[in-house]
Design a protein around this motif. Structure first.
Motif, PDB file in Angstrom:
ATOM      1  N   GLU A  18      -0.176   1.486 -66.662  1.00 35.90           N
ATOM      2  CA  GLU A  18       0.219   2.799 -67.171  1.00 35.90           C
ATOM      3  C   GLU A  18       1.556   3.235 -66.578  1.00 35.90           C
ATOM      4  O   GLU A  18       2.405   3.794 -67.284  1.00 35.90           O
ATOM      5  N   GLU A  19       1.739   2.982 -65.281  1.00 35.56           N
ATOM      6  CA  GLU A  19       3.003   3.352 -64.637  1.00 35.56           C
ATOM      7  C   GLU A  19       4.162   2.529 -65.201  1.00 35.56           C
ATOM      8  O   GLU A  19       5.263   3.048 -65.423  1.00 35.56           O
ATOM      9  N   LEU A  20       3.929   1.246 -65.448  1.00 35.41           N
ATOM     10  CA  LEU A  20       4.979   0.379 -65.982  1.00 35.41           C
ATOM     11  C   LEU A  20       5.414   0.802 -67.379  1.00 35.41           C
ATOM     12  O   LEU A  20       6.554   0.552 -67.788  1.00 35.41           O
ATOM     13  N   ARG A  63      -1.490 -11.493 -64.461  1.00 38.58           N
ATOM     14  CA  ARG A  63      -0.959 -12.212 -65.629  1.00 38.58           C
ATOM     15  C   ARG A  63       0.535 -12.423 -65.437  1.00 38.58           C
ATOM     16  O   ARG A  63       1.353 -11.693 -65.991  1.00 38.58           O
ATOM     17  N   PRO A  64       0.930 -13.414 -64.637  1.00 35.57           N
ATOM     18  CA  PRO A  64       2.350 -13.631 -64.334  1.00 35.57           C
ATOM     19  C   PRO A  64       3.153 -13.985 -65.586  1.00 35.57           C
ATOM     20  O   PRO A  64       2.713 -14.768 -66.428  1.00 35.57           O
ATOM     21  N   SER A  65       4.327 -13.393 -65.692  1.00 36.69           N
ATOM     22  CA  SER A  65       5.251 -13.710 -66.777  1.00 36.69           C
ATOM     23  C   SER A  65       6.607 -13.135 -66.435  1.00 36.69           C
ATOM     24  O   SER A  65       6.724 -12.239 -65.580  1.00 36.69           O
ATOM     25  N   GLY A  66       7.637 -13.624 -67.110  1.00 42.84           N
ATOM     26  CA  GLY A  66       8.969 -13.090 -66.892  1.00 42.84           C
ATOM     27  C   GLY A  66       9.052 -11.630 -67.282  1.00 42.84           C
ATOM     28  O   GLY A  66       9.736 -10.834 -66.620  1.00 42.84           O
ATOM     29  N   ARG A  67       8.371 -11.265 -68.359  1.00 41.73           N
ATOM     30  CA  ARG A  67       8.382  -9.876 -68.814  1.00 41.73           C
ATOM     31  C   ARG A  67       7.721  -8.960 -67.790  1.00 41.73           C
ATOM     32  O   ARG A  67       8.204  -7.852 -67.521  1.00 41.73           O
ATOM     33  N   ALA A  68       6.603  -9.420 -67.218  1.00 44.10           N
ATOM     34  CA  ALA A  68       5.904  -8.620 -66.209  1.00 44.10           C
ATOM     35  C   ALA A  68       6.764  -8.452 -64.962  1.00 44.10           C
ATOM     36  O   ALA A  68       6.818  -7.369 -64.366  1.00 44.10           O
ATOM     37  N   LEU A  69       7.451  -9.522 -64.562  1.00 44.51           N
ATOM     38  CA  LEU A  69       8.331  -9.447 -63.392  1.00 44.51           C
ATOM     39  C   LEU A  69       9.473  -8.468 -63.638  1.00 44.51           C
ATOM     40  O   LEU A  69       9.820  -7.662 -62.773  1.00 44.51           O
ATOM     41  N   ALA A  70      10.062  -8.517 -64.840  1.00 46.31           N
ATOM     42  CA  ALA A  70      11.155  -7.603 -65.173  1.00 46.31           C
ATOM     43  C   ALA A  70      10.672  -6.154 -65.177  1.00 46.31           C
ATOM     44  O   ALA A  70      11.381  -5.252 -64.716  1.00 46.31           O
ATOM     45  N   GLY A  71       9.460  -5.926 -65.690  1.00 44.54           N
ATOM     46  CA  GLY A  71       8.925  -4.572 -65.715  1.00 44.54           C
ATOM     47  C   GLY A  71       8.690  -4.021 -64.316  1.00 44.54           C
ATOM     48  O   GLY A  71       8.982  -2.856 -64.035  1.00 44.54           O
ATOM     49  N   THR A  72       8.160  -4.869 -63.445  1.00 49.39           N
ATOM     50  CA  THR A  72       7.932  -4.447 -62.064  1.00 49.39           C
ATOM     51  C   THR A  72       9.248  -4.154 -61.349  1.00 49.39           C
ATOM     52  O   THR A  72       9.383  -3.146 -60.644  1.00 49.39           O
ATOM     53  N   ALA A  73      10.242  -5.035 -61.546  1.00 48.48           N
ATOM     54  CA  ALA A  73      11.552  -4.833 -60.929  1.00 48.48           C
ATOM     55  C   ALA A  73      12.199  -3.540 -61.430  1.00 48.48           C
ATOM     56  O   ALA A  73      12.823  -2.799 -60.655  1.00 48.48           O
ATOM     57  N   ARG A  74      12.055  -3.258 -62.726  1.00 44.49           N
ATOM     58  CA  ARG A  74      12.608  -2.024 -63.301  1.00 44.49           C
ATOM     59  C   ARG A  74      11.999  -0.805 -62.633  1.00 44.49           C
ATOM     60  O   ARG A  74      12.717   0.121 -62.217  1.00 44.49           O
TER      61      ARG A  74
END
Length: 258
Positions: free
Chosen positions: A22-24, A100-111
């Motif tokens: 939800e936060e992402l 659920r590791p993925s490039g999109r998930a990593l980018a969202g967390t970094a953002r």
């Protein structure tokens, strides 16, 4: 029996993971303003500590310990007020990534991390400037706030701040986990765990930034010392403690059950 039993670790993990999702998904503007508000509000910890330090007799035994009771105030306001605090996101937004590791998930967390950290620092810097130059607090209270800040940061090496940031990151990540596991008692969870941070002389990057910017505005520390010698080491320690230790361990204990 189900009503009186504590939720299993898998349920707590799922609650925290969904909270992270939800936060992402929140808009960048909402995250930024919430994190700026958190940076301003966390300064209440420095003000409360300084006020107690100022009001208590100079020769009083246990004066420092009693003054430290003011430290949790800012965290209570921020966490119970559902504002964006960087170190709380070290577990909340990492669990969706490690599940659920993925490039999109990593980018969202970094953002989210970048926005929240920026907002927290902007808020603490603004509060420090107003408190130092705006006449919001009395000269005596400002002097006491500076004394507390010096004791916390000024004479500690960057490596010390990094190492002391690891337990602080772990404890704040624990707040998010325990809040999901408990149906009530949020106030006491936040109060107890944040008081443990100051009691152990640990370093929290956002509360520490409030103190560091206060020293900067008062001319007692330079920009390089504030960022390179105080904020960045505390940030690294908090990330190691909150993400590298707590978040990954919290996920590892239930990974085979998900």
């Amino acid at each position: 029996m189900e009503d009186r039993s504590a939720p299993p670790a898998t349920v707590v993990h799922e609650v925290v993971r969904k909270q992270g999702q939800e936060e992402l998904a929140r808009p960048a503007g909402s995250l930024l303003w919430s994190s700026v508000a958190a940076g301003i509000a966390i300064t209440a910890s420095v003000i409360a500590q300084g006020a107690l330090h100022h009001k208590l007799p100079a020769g009083m035994g246990g004066r420092t310990l009693v003054a430290q009771l003011g430290y949790p105030l800012g965290f209570v306001i921020v966490i119970l007020g559902r504002m964006q605090l960087f170190t709380e996101q070290t577990i909340v937004t990492v669990l969706p990534l490690v599940t659920r590791p993925s490039g999109r998930a990593l980018a969202g967390t970094a953002r989210l991390w970048a926005i929240v950290l920026l907002g927290n620092l902007l808020g603490t810097a603004a509060a420090a400037a107003v408190n130092t130059w705006g006449g919001v607090v009395s000269p005596d209270l400002l002097a006491a706030m500076l004394a507390v800040s010096r004791e916390s940061l000024l004479h500690k090496a960057p490596l010390d701040l990094l190492l002391r940031g690891i337990p602080a990151g772990f404890l704040i990540a624990t707040v998010a986990w325990l809040r999901a596991a408990s149906s009530d008692g949020e106030f006491w969870i936040v109060l107890t765990l944040t008081f443990a941070i100051v009691l152990g002389d640990f370093t929290h990057v956002v509360a520490g930034a409030a103190e560091a910017f206060l020293l900067l505005c008062a001319g007692e520390a330079g920009p390089g010392q504030v960022f390179g010698g105080m904020i960045l080491p505390a940030l690294a320690g908090n990330v190691i403690g909150g993400t590298g230790l707590f978040a990954l361990l919290a996920h590892a204990q239930v990974r085979q059950e998900l």
